[in-house]
Scaffold this motif. Structure first.
Motif, PDB file in Angstrom:
ATOM      1  N   GLU A 502       2.909  86.771  60.770  1.00  0.00           N
ATOM      2  CA  GLU A 502       4.237  86.218  61.022  1.00  0.00           C
ATOM      3  C   GLU A 502       4.460  84.941  60.210  1.00  0.00           C
ATOM      4  O   GLU A 502       5.543  84.711  59.668  1.00  0.00           O
ATOM      5  CB  GLU A 502       4.393  85.933  62.516  1.00  0.00           C
ATOM      6  CG  GLU A 502       4.417  87.195  63.377  1.00  0.00           C
ATOM      7  CD  GLU A 502       4.421  86.874  64.859  1.00  0.00           C
ATOM      8  OE1 GLU A 502       4.691  87.766  65.665  1.00  0.00           O
ATOM      9  OE2 GLU A 502       4.145  85.706  65.216  1.00  0.00           O
ATOM     10  N   ARG A 505       5.127  85.822  56.593  1.00  0.00           N
ATOM     11  CA  ARG A 505       6.474  86.372  56.445  1.00  0.00           C
ATOM     12  C   ARG A 505       7.533  85.264  56.508  1.00  0.00           C
ATOM     13  O   ARG A 505       8.500  85.273  55.743  1.00  0.00           O
ATOM     14  CB  ARG A 505       6.700  87.406  57.544  1.00  0.00           C
ATOM     15  CG  ARG A 505       7.904  88.302  57.326  1.00  0.00           C
ATOM     16  CD  ARG A 505       8.010  89.309  58.453  1.00  0.00           C
ATOM     17  NE  ARG A 505       6.763  90.032  58.632  1.00  0.00           N
ATOM     18  CZ  ARG A 505       6.482  90.785  59.681  1.00  0.00           C
ATOM     19  NH1 ARG A 505       7.364  90.896  60.648  1.00  0.00           N
ATOM     20  NH2 ARG A 505       5.320  91.409  59.766  1.00  0.00           N
ATOM     21  N   TYR A 525      14.304  79.029  66.173  1.00  0.00           N
ATOM     22  CA  TYR A 525      13.202  79.314  67.108  1.00  0.00           C
ATOM     23  C   TYR A 525      13.574  78.933  68.534  1.00  0.00           C
ATOM     24  O   TYR A 525      13.243  79.634  69.492  1.00  0.00           O
ATOM     25  CB  TYR A 525      11.949  78.566  66.657  1.00  0.00           C
ATOM     26  CG  TYR A 525      10.702  78.951  67.415  1.00  0.00           C
ATOM     27  CD1 TYR A 525       9.935  80.033  67.031  1.00  0.00           C
ATOM     28  CD2 TYR A 525      10.295  78.222  68.535  1.00  0.00           C
ATOM     29  CE1 TYR A 525       8.789  80.386  67.731  1.00  0.00           C
ATOM     30  CE2 TYR A 525       9.156  78.571  69.247  1.00  0.00           C
ATOM     31  CZ  TYR A 525       8.408  79.654  68.838  1.00  0.00           C
ATOM     32  OH  TYR A 525       7.289  80.004  69.536  1.00  0.00           O
ATOM     33  N   CYS A 528      16.552  81.386  69.784  1.00  0.00           N
ATOM     34  CA  CYS A 528      16.062  82.737  70.100  1.00  0.00           C
ATOM     35  C   CYS A 528      15.188  82.746  71.350  1.00  0.00           C
ATOM     36  O   CYS A 528      14.942  83.810  71.920  1.00  0.00           O
ATOM     37  CB  CYS A 528      15.276  83.297  68.911  1.00  0.00           C
ATOM     38  SG  CYS A 528      16.289  83.636  67.456  1.00  0.00           S
ATOM     39  N   SER A 529      14.703  81.571  71.775  1.00  0.00           N
ATOM     40  CA  SER A 529      13.869  81.478  72.985  1.00  0.00           C
ATOM     41  C   SER A 529      14.617  80.780  74.121  1.00  0.00           C
ATOM     42  O   SER A 529      13.993  80.189  75.018  1.00  0.00           O
ATOM     43  CB  SER A 529      12.588  80.707  72.663  1.00  0.00           C
ATOM     44  OG  SER A 529      11.909  81.246  71.565  1.00  0.00           O
ATOM     45  N   ASN A 551       6.059  85.240  73.103  1.00  0.00           N
ATOM     46  CA  ASN A 551       6.496  86.621  72.865  1.00  0.00           C
ATOM     47  C   ASN A 551       7.859  86.588  72.177  1.00  0.00           C
ATOM     48  O   ASN A 551       8.905  86.731  72.811  1.00  0.00           O
ATOM     49  CB  ASN A 551       6.559  87.378  74.189  1.00  0.00           C
ATOM     50  CG  ASN A 551       6.861  88.851  73.979  1.00  0.00           C
ATOM     51  OD1 ASN A 551       6.747  89.359  72.861  1.00  0.00           O
ATOM     52  ND2 ASN A 551       7.246  89.524  75.035  1.00  0.00           N
ATOM     53  N   LEU A 552       7.829  86.403  70.860  1.00  0.00           N
ATOM     54  CA  LEU A 552       9.067  86.245  70.088  1.00  0.00           C
ATOM     55  C   LEU A 552       8.927  87.008  68.775  1.00  0.00           C
ATOM     56  O   LEU A 552       7.896  86.899  68.084  1.00  0.00           O
ATOM     57  CB  LEU A 552       9.338  84.763  69.820  1.00  0.00           C
ATOM     58  CG  LEU A 552      10.665  84.422  69.128  1.00  0.00           C
ATOM     59  CD1 LEU A 552      11.834  84.835  70.002  1.00  0.00           C
ATOM     60  CD2 LEU A 552      10.731  82.933  68.835  1.00  0.00           C
ATOM     61  N   ASP A 553       9.947  87.793  68.438  1.00  0.00           N
ATOM     62  CA  ASP A 553       9.943  88.566  67.201  1.00  0.00           C
ATOM     63  C   ASP A 553      10.361  87.669  66.040  1.00  0.00           C
ATOM     64  O   ASP A 553      11.463  87.110  66.033  1.00  0.00           O
ATOM     65  CB  ASP A 553      10.891  89.765  67.324  1.00  0.00           C
ATOM     66  CG  ASP A 553      10.753  90.724  66.146  1.00  0.00           C
ATOM     67  OD1 ASP A 553       9.936  90.460  65.242  1.00  0.00           O
ATOM     68  OD2 ASP A 553      11.472  91.744  66.140  1.00  0.00           O
ATOM     69  N   ILE A 554       9.493  87.525  65.055  1.00  0.00           N
ATOM     70  CA  ILE A 554       9.786  86.624  63.936  1.00  0.00           C
ATOM     71  C   ILE A 554      10.931  87.159  63.088  1.00  0.00           C
ATOM     72  O   ILE A 554      11.662  86.388  62.451  1.00  0.00           O
ATOM     73  CB  ILE A 554       8.508  86.409  63.087  1.00  0.00           C
ATOM     74  CG1 ILE A 554       8.708  85.282  62.075  1.00  0.00           C
ATOM     75  CG2 ILE A 554       8.108  87.697  62.404  1.00  0.00           C
ATOM     76  CD1 ILE A 554       8.986  83.955  62.703  1.00  0.00           C
ATOM     77  N   ASN A 555      11.107  88.489  63.043  1.00  0.00           N
ATOM     78  CA  ASN A 555      12.230  89.049  62.274  1.00  0.00           C
ATOM     79  C   ASN A 555      13.574  88.618  62.860  1.00  0.00           C
ATOM     80  O   ASN A 555      14.525  88.338  62.107  1.00  0.00           O
ATOM     81  CB  ASN A 555      12.126  90.574  62.245  1.00  0.00           C
ATOM     82  CG  ASN A 555      10.888  91.049  61.515  1.00  0.00           C
ATOM     83  OD1 ASN A 555      10.488  90.453  60.519  1.00  0.00           O
ATOM     84  ND2 ASN A 555      10.283  92.112  61.999  1.00  0.00           N
ATOM     85  N   VAL A 556      13.650  88.545  64.170  1.00  0.00           N
ATOM     86  CA  VAL A 556      14.879  88.084  64.817  1.00  0.00           C
ATOM     87  C   VAL A 556      15.125  86.618  64.479  1.00  0.00           C
ATOM     88  O   VAL A 556      16.270  86.198  64.203  1.00  0.00           O
ATOM     89  CB  VAL A 556      14.780  88.294  66.335  1.00  0.00           C
ATOM     90  CG1 VAL A 556      16.021  87.748  67.040  1.00  0.00           C
ATOM     91  CG2 VAL A 556      14.610  89.778  66.642  1.00  0.00           C
TER      92      VAL A 556
END
Length: 976
Positions: A502, A505, A525, A528-529, A551-556
């Motif tokens: 991650e 990326r 960040y 999104c959280s 628990n966080l999607d880096i693409n989002v």
């Protein structure tokens, strides 16, 4: 930087001398031994290192081994048959492919990670007797040049896996000792000039496309032993056969290349598009005028001592990078796939950051040693890997020597550690990446030093307030400042909250965009959280959230960053407050003084004063501690001496008491032993008496049994003797009779034999005389022909032996051939049998199908005849009906005309006379045409038409009947 060396250590064991090979990895800066890598049983002939610096391949004559330079452990080992042998194994440039070349001219390409065979190059064309010894690959890894003990060079296209050109060197070149492509800064890695070092000590440089001989270095008198070209192709260093080192300037050697030269190359035949034979691949290098390095009158090349420091212009030229990548195209690729390819990520980063690779400047920083601020780095940041700790310490020290503020920056190890771990095998790249990051993405971070960058945190808070006021208000209500939710992410560069993949990326996108992208990532960040953050109420929960993985999607997050970059107003956008990307300068690194210098200087002076006071205090404390230790040691020695004396006295008394007790115990034991001894003697006497009596009785019984056995034996012997005497007497009588008969027979035979013997003696005498004469003659002849006969016999025997061996080979070959033919005949016979069975079955089914088809055809033809008959009848009736209607209309018309001309009575009479006839017209379609009352009045063309129609129907019926009959008689015609 590390240096890999192959060494051989001889060891003596008895009278056998063995050599065990190992690799030595040395640190080029500190000259320290890093590791020994053992495993080769023969001398190492080549070493190849991967472009990332993580893997290395070592090659010997019997094996090749893949090493992991992070752990210095052997990853894989390539073993082959001893009859084949390895020529060379190496990495392709800018690629993850391993190329292995063997002594039988076979070349394989392997994937480095999975060791899966990607492809194999086909063998050389027929008629080529070259054995590959040396190899060279262009910087883009597309063309492979191979040569050996021949004046031919083979050029392979690795993308098409085919041989596309054979270059023939001049006739005086008999073997190729070394091949190397001449790099060019403007060819994007597709090198066009190939250097060929031949056996005569001359290195010729040839253009592989035009096959022109560009220039030569070295002469027959002063030949080249080995040669190497600088990475940017500006200089050529050669070790001469006389031991001298010559350095050539490529620019000076090629200054006359652009002039119109005489024809140097003759093209035999170029490569067609669909053939690869050796005859149409060859291109010949023709002799002609070539450019040679200028020499002085004494035929001596001027030499000078090489120094490490070079001029700034030369350093700038040596560190130029190719401009083959386009940043906009990379951004399009990144948005499409979300990340850069793993194999090319480091190369793309180096191109995006435009690293200058200032080797001399970095070496000067490293040579200053470890900075005092990082001498005890392992105490604050304990790292398990000593190598990683050493690289981190060296990188931080270089940064501290570059700018004084980095010696007091507490979060610098956290910021640099991810890049140190990523570039641990290339410290120069690691330093320049961190320095570029600090200059561009850490702008204005040190203006409030030693406090966090309040201005940067305010930018982040303004953007968060615009996009998510609820979340910011929640932070304010819980007394959570930007130093809690933003600064931990910035000072660690998200390395604490993201995994390795991650993080890579994310930085693919950070390095590809404006420096404000990093600040927007902090905002994204948090937004999104927002769900888990809105549920947090305690400050410890917020601190834990921004210091640990979630628990966080880096693409989002990345998509949200791009959204924020586009939708944030210009007045609060960090883009307007941060400068654009600026690369490091070449030659020397720029001055970094974007911080409050007086604070740093004051802190430095205070730290120096505190350090000196601490050293003085430590020295005084050490002196007092030494004196106190001496006093305590003397006191302890005295107490120990007194204790030892007291213990010795107590031990002596104790031993005296123990000795008296032992003497009393021994007296008691002697008494008990004497009583036991007397009892044992009495028991022994009784036992001896009983044993003697048993022994006497046993002896008596044995003697009695022996006497009885002897008596039985005597009786048996007497009986046998009597029987033998009687049998012997009978045998003697019979033998006497036989002897008398034999005597008479022998007397008769003796007389006959005497006569025969006399005759044989006479014949033997005559034969002996003839034999002696014959042997005399043969001996003379043998003496004459002994020499020639011996040679001829030997030759004949050799020919016969060869013929016999050939006959055996032919017989074996014929037997094998007959056996194979027999097996093939059996298989073919079985196949014929199976095919014949299938054919018979098919013929049977075809006959059934044909019979069914013929029946169906006959039925169809019959139906066709009936339908054709009905059709013709209907046509005939229709034609007759049309004709009758036309005739009726014609009659009515004429009657009407007549009616107009006749008087009324006559018209009435005609109508009454015509009325019966018209009533019969209604039944005309049901009458037979031959009996119709109007048939005699039909026109002539209608009668002919009816006659032709009936004739055609009869002909058609006749043909159909004949065809059906023929089909029944000859069914094979239908098959045909």
């Amino acid at each position: 930087m590390w240096l890999l060396m192959a060494q051989a250590i001889p060891s003596l064991l008895g009278t056998i001398r063995e050599t065990s090979m190992f690799l030595t990895c040395m640190e080029t800066v500190t000259k320290e031994l890093v590791s020994w890598m053992r495993g080769h049983e023969s001398s190492v002939c080549s070493i190849s290192v991967h472009a990332s610096g993580r893997y290395a391949i070592t090659t010997s004559s019997d094996t090749a081994q893949l090493w992991d330079l992070d752990t210095f452990q052997r990853k894989r080992k390539l073993n082959i048959r001893q009859s084949v042998g390895i020529q060379k194994v190496f990495f392709l440039p800018l690629s993850n492919t391993i190329l292995s070349c063997f002594k039988d001219n076979s070349i394989f390409a392997w994937e480095c990670d999975t060791l899966f065979c990607k492809y194999q190059l086909p063998g050389p064309p027929e008629g080529s007797n070259i054995l590959y010894k040396v190899f060279a690959v262009t910087r883009d890894g597309r063309i492979l040049a191979a040569g050996g003990k021949s004046n031919h060079l083979h050029l392979w296209c690795l993308e098409a896996t085919g041989l596309f050109r054979i270059i023939q060197m001049p006739a005086k070149v008999r073997a190729v000792r070394h091949l190397e492509f001449l790099p060019d800064s403007f060819d994007a890695g597709s090198n066009q000039v190939l250097g060929v070092l031949s056996q005569d000590g001359i290195m010729r440089f040839v253009n592989i496309q035009t096959c022109k001989l560009l220039f030569e270095i070295g002469t027959v008198e002063e030949g080249i032993s080995s040669s190497v070209i600088s990475p940017h192709g500006r200089y050529i260093a050669s070790i001469m056969e006389n031991g001298s080192l010559n350095v050539y300037s490529v620019q000076a050697l090629t200054q006359e290349i652009n002039k119109p030269p005489p024809p140097l190359v003759k093209v035999i035949e170029d490569l067609p598009s669909n053939t690869v034979s050796s005859s149409n691949l060859k291109m010949k290098i023709m002799p002609g005028r070539v450019q040679r390095p200028a020499r002085c009158k004494e035929s001596k090349i001027p030499t000078r001592v090489l120094k490490q420091d070079l001029t700034g212009d030369l350093e700038n030229k040596e560190n130029e990078l190719s401009e083959g990548l386009n940043k906009k195209r990379l951004q399009i690729l990144l948005k499409g796939y979300g990340e850069y390819p793993t194999k090319y990520r480091m190369f793309i980063w180096r191109s995006l950051l435009q690293l200058p690779e200032n080797h001399t400047a970095f070496s000067s920083l490293v040579d200053k040693g470890t900075h005092a601020a990082y001498l005890s780095l392992q105490k604050k940041y304990p790292i398990k890997s000593r190598k990683l700790l050493r690289v981190l310490q060296r990188t931080l020290s270089a940064l501290a020597h570059w700018s004084a503020i980095f010696s007091d920056t507490p979060y610098l190890p956290l910021l640099a550690f991810p890049f140190v771990k990523l570039f641990q095998n290339n410290q120069l790249i690691c330093f320049e990446v961190v320095a570029t990051l600090i200059i561009n993405w850490c702008q204005h971070w040190f203006e409030y030093f030693p406090n966090p960058p309040i201005n940067i945190l305010s930018m982040i808070e303004n953007v968060l307030a615009f996009h998510d006021k609820e979340l910011l208000q929640h932070f304010i209500d819980r007394d959570i400042t930007s130093q809690v939710y933003a600064w931990p992410l910035l000072e660690t560069l998200f390395s604490e909250v993201l995994t390795r993949e991650e993080w890579l990326r994310l930085f693919d996108n950070i390095f590809s965009n404006h420096p404000s992208f990093l600040l927007m990532t902090v905002v994204a960040y948090s937004t999104c959280s927002r769900a888990p953050l809105l549920n947090c109420t305690l400050k410890n929960d917020f601190e834990y959230f921004f210091h640990h993985r979630n628990n966080l999607d880096i693409n989002v997050v990345i998509r949200e960053v791009y959204h924020l970059m586009e939708t944030t107003p210009a007045d609060i956008h960090p883009n307007s407050m941060l400068d654009a990307f600026v690369a490091l300068t070449k030659g020397q690194y720029p001055i970094f003084n974007q911080y409050p210098k007086f604070i740093v200087d004051y802190q430095t002076r205070e730290w120096e004063r505190i350090r000196n006071d601490e050293l003085d205090f430590l020295r005084e404390r050490q002196t007092v501690e030494n004196m106190q230790a001496e006093v305590d040691e003397q006191r302890a020695k005295d107490e120990a001496w007194y204790q030892k004396q007291e213990l010795l006295r107590r031990a002596e008394e104790t031993r005296r008491e123990i000795l008296l007790q032992e003497e009393e115990k021994m007296a008691q034991q002697r008494q008990r032993l004497a009583a036991v001894k007397r009892e044992l003697e009495i028991k022994e006497i009784h036992l001896q008496d009983a044993a003697r009596r048993r022994l006497l009785k046993l002896q008596q019984d044995q003697r009695e049994m022996e006497l009885r056995r002897l008596e039985d034996e005597i009786e048996r012997k007497v009986q046998m003797r009597d029987q033998e005497i009687a049998a012997t007497a009978k045998d003697l009588e019979i033998r006497q009779l036989e002897l008398e008969a034999q005597k008479r027979l022998y007397e008769k035979d003796l007389t006959t034999s005497q006569e025969a013997v006399a005759k044989e003696i006479r014949e033997d005498t005559d034969a002996h005389r003839r034999k002696a004469a014959l042997e005399e003659h043969m001996f003379q002849k043998l003496l004459e022909n002994s020499q020639m006969g011996g040679r001829r016999a030997q030759r004949v025997m050799e020919d016969n032996l060869a013929k016999a061996e050939q006959a055996c080979l032919n017989a074996d070959w014929q037997i094998q051939t007959l056996h194979k033919q027999k097996c093939a005949d059996q298989q073919r016979s079985q196949g014929y049998y199976d095919v014949a069975t299938l054919l018979r079955e098919n013929r049977r089914k075809e006959v059934e199908v044909l019979n069914a088809m013929m029946e169906e055809e006959a039925q169809k033809w019959k139906e066709a005849e009936e339908k054709e008959f009905h059709l013709q009848s209907a046509k005939k009736a229709s034609a007759l009906s049309d004709a009758s209607r036309k005739w009726f209309l014609r009659q009515e018309t004429s009657a009407a005309l007549e009616h107009e001309e006749m008087p009324w009575l006559q018209r009435q009479y005609m109508d009454s006379a015509y009325l019966p006839q018209t009533s019969r017209l209604h039944d005309v379609s049901d009458m037979d045409p031959s009996t119709h009352i109007f048939s005699r009045n039909y026109p002539t063309e209608w009668n002919h038409m009816e006659h032709d129609l009936l004739k055609n129907v009869r002909d058609l019926r006749r043909r159909l009947t004949a065809r059906a009959r023929n089909s029944c008689r000859h069914p094979h015609l239908l098959v045909t």
